[in-house]
Design a protein around this motif. Structure first.
Motif, PDB file in Angstrom:
ATOM      1  N   TYR A 192       0.823  -1.215   0.000  1.00  0.00           N
ATOM      2  CA  TYR A 192       0.000   0.000   0.000  1.00  0.00           C
ATOM      3  C   TYR A 192       0.857   1.266   0.000  1.00  0.00           C
ATOM      4  O   TYR A 192       0.473   2.276  -0.577  1.00  0.00           O
ATOM      5  N   ALA A 193       2.018   1.192   0.643  1.00  0.00           N
ATOM      6  CA  ALA A 193       2.908   2.352   0.706  1.00  0.00           C
ATOM      7  C   ALA A 193       3.508   2.676  -0.650  1.00  0.00           C
ATOM      8  O   ALA A 193       3.895   3.812  -0.905  1.00  0.00           O
ATOM      9  N   LEU A 194       3.588   1.701  -1.528  1.00  0.00           N
ATOM     10  CA  LEU A 194       4.219   1.890  -2.832  1.00  0.00           C
ATOM     11  C   LEU A 194       3.237   2.307  -3.917  1.00  0.00           C
ATOM     12  O   LEU A 194       3.448   2.038  -5.082  1.00  0.00           O
ATOM     13  N   THR A 195       2.179   2.978  -3.530  1.00  0.00           N
ATOM     14  CA  THR A 195       1.221   3.460  -4.515  1.00  0.00           C
ATOM     15  C   THR A 195       1.457   4.940  -4.781  1.00  0.00           C
ATOM     16  O   THR A 195       1.846   5.687  -3.891  1.00  0.00           O
ATOM     17  N   GLY A 196       1.243   5.344  -5.999  1.00  0.00           N
ATOM     18  CA  GLY A 196       1.365   6.748  -6.360  1.00  0.00           C
ATOM     19  C   GLY A 196       2.780   7.146  -6.744  1.00  0.00           C
ATOM     20  O   GLY A 196       3.718   6.364  -6.663  1.00  0.00           O
ATOM     21  N   ALA A 248      -2.272   5.625   3.184  1.00  0.00           N
ATOM     22  CA  ALA A 248      -2.151   4.448   2.322  1.00  0.00           C
ATOM     23  C   ALA A 248      -2.063   3.157   3.126  1.00  0.00           C
ATOM     24  O   ALA A 248      -2.599   2.130   2.716  1.00  0.00           O
ATOM     25  N   CYS A 249      -1.401   3.218   4.277  1.00  0.00           N
ATOM     26  CA  CYS A 249      -1.182   2.009   5.085  1.00  0.00           C
ATOM     27  C   CYS A 249      -2.294   1.756   6.089  1.00  0.00           C
ATOM     28  O   CYS A 249      -2.347   0.697   6.693  1.00  0.00           O
ATOM     29  N   GLY A 250      -3.158   2.727   6.298  1.00  0.00           N
ATOM     30  CA  GLY A 250      -4.318   2.522   7.152  1.00  0.00           C
ATOM     31  C   GLY A 250      -4.118   2.816   8.624  1.00  0.00           C
ATOM     32  O   GLY A 250      -4.900   2.338   9.449  1.00  0.00           O
ATOM     33  N   GLY A 251      -3.117   3.598   8.974  1.00  0.00           N
ATOM     34  CA  GLY A 251      -2.947   3.948  10.383  1.00  0.00           C
ATOM     35  C   GLY A 251      -1.675   4.722  10.634  1.00  0.00           C
ATOM     36  O   GLY A 251      -0.847   4.891   9.734  1.00  0.00           O
ATOM     37  N   PRO A 252      -1.520   5.183  11.887  1.00  0.00           N
ATOM     38  CA  PRO A 252      -0.337   5.969  12.222  1.00  0.00           C
ATOM     39  C   PRO A 252       0.943   5.131  12.156  1.00  0.00           C
ATOM     40  O   PRO A 252       0.943   3.953  12.511  1.00  0.00           O
ATOM     41  N   LEU A 253       2.006   5.763  11.685  1.00  0.00           N
ATOM     42  CA  LEU A 253       3.302   5.089  11.575  1.00  0.00           C
ATOM     43  C   LEU A 253       4.264   5.517  12.668  1.00  0.00           C
ATOM     44  O   LEU A 253       5.190   4.770  13.004  1.00  0.00           O
ATOM     45  N   THR A 261       5.175   3.268  15.600  1.00  0.00           N
ATOM     46  CA  THR A 261       4.083   2.401  16.033  1.00  0.00           C
ATOM     47  C   THR A 261       4.402   0.985  15.529  1.00  0.00           C
ATOM     48  O   THR A 261       5.306   0.811  14.702  1.00  0.00           O
ATOM     49  N   PRO A 262       3.672  -0.026  15.966  1.00  0.00           N
ATOM     50  CA  PRO A 262       3.897  -1.368  15.405  1.00  0.00           C
ATOM     51  C   PRO A 262       3.756  -1.393  13.879  1.00  0.00           C
ATOM     52  O   PRO A 262       4.545  -2.044  13.190  1.00  0.00           O
ATOM     53  N   LEU A 263       2.778  -0.669  13.340  1.00  0.00           N
ATOM     54  CA  LEU A 263       2.614  -0.588  11.884  1.00  0.00           C
ATOM     55  C   LEU A 263       3.829   0.083  11.253  1.00  0.00           C
ATOM     56  O   LEU A 263       4.331  -0.363  10.217  1.00  0.00           O
TER      57      LEU A 263
END
Length: 96
Positions: free
Chosen positions: A10-14, A57-62, A76-78
């Motif tokens: 998801y992070a590799l979009t755009g 893109a990843c669906g939550g805080p990083l 964060t864990p994500l």
């Protein structure tokens, strides 16, 4: 690319996705987003925007936000999962 693991896929979009990943890794090496932006030679607002794009893109805080700048780089864990995947994808060694 559908063969990549989540959240990296998801992070590799755009546009400029690899650049955003690299900049996330730079954030983790500094005490604050402002310091990371200075090290990159960009405005901190650009870095905040790119971090927000990755988080969306990843669906939550990083990273954990706190009132203290020193807390800005705490993943964060994500965020930990994405950084590990990003290092492998970009061929980088872990710095912590």
């Amino acid at each position: 690319p559908s063969d990549l693991p989540e959240p990296l896929r998801y992070a590799l979009t755009g546009r400029n996705a690899r650049r955003r990943l690299h900049r996330l890794l730079v954030i983790t090496e500094h005490a604050s987003i402002h310091q990371a932006a200075r090290a990159l030679g960009i405005w901190h607002s650009i870095l905040y925007t790119q971090l927000a794009q990755l988080e969306h893109a990843c669906g939550g805080p990083l990273i954990h936000r706190s009132p203290r700048p020193a807390g800005a780089g705490a993943l964060t864990p994500l965020g930990q999962q994405l950084c590990q995947q990003a290092r492998e994808y970009l061929g980088l060694q872990a710095s912590f």
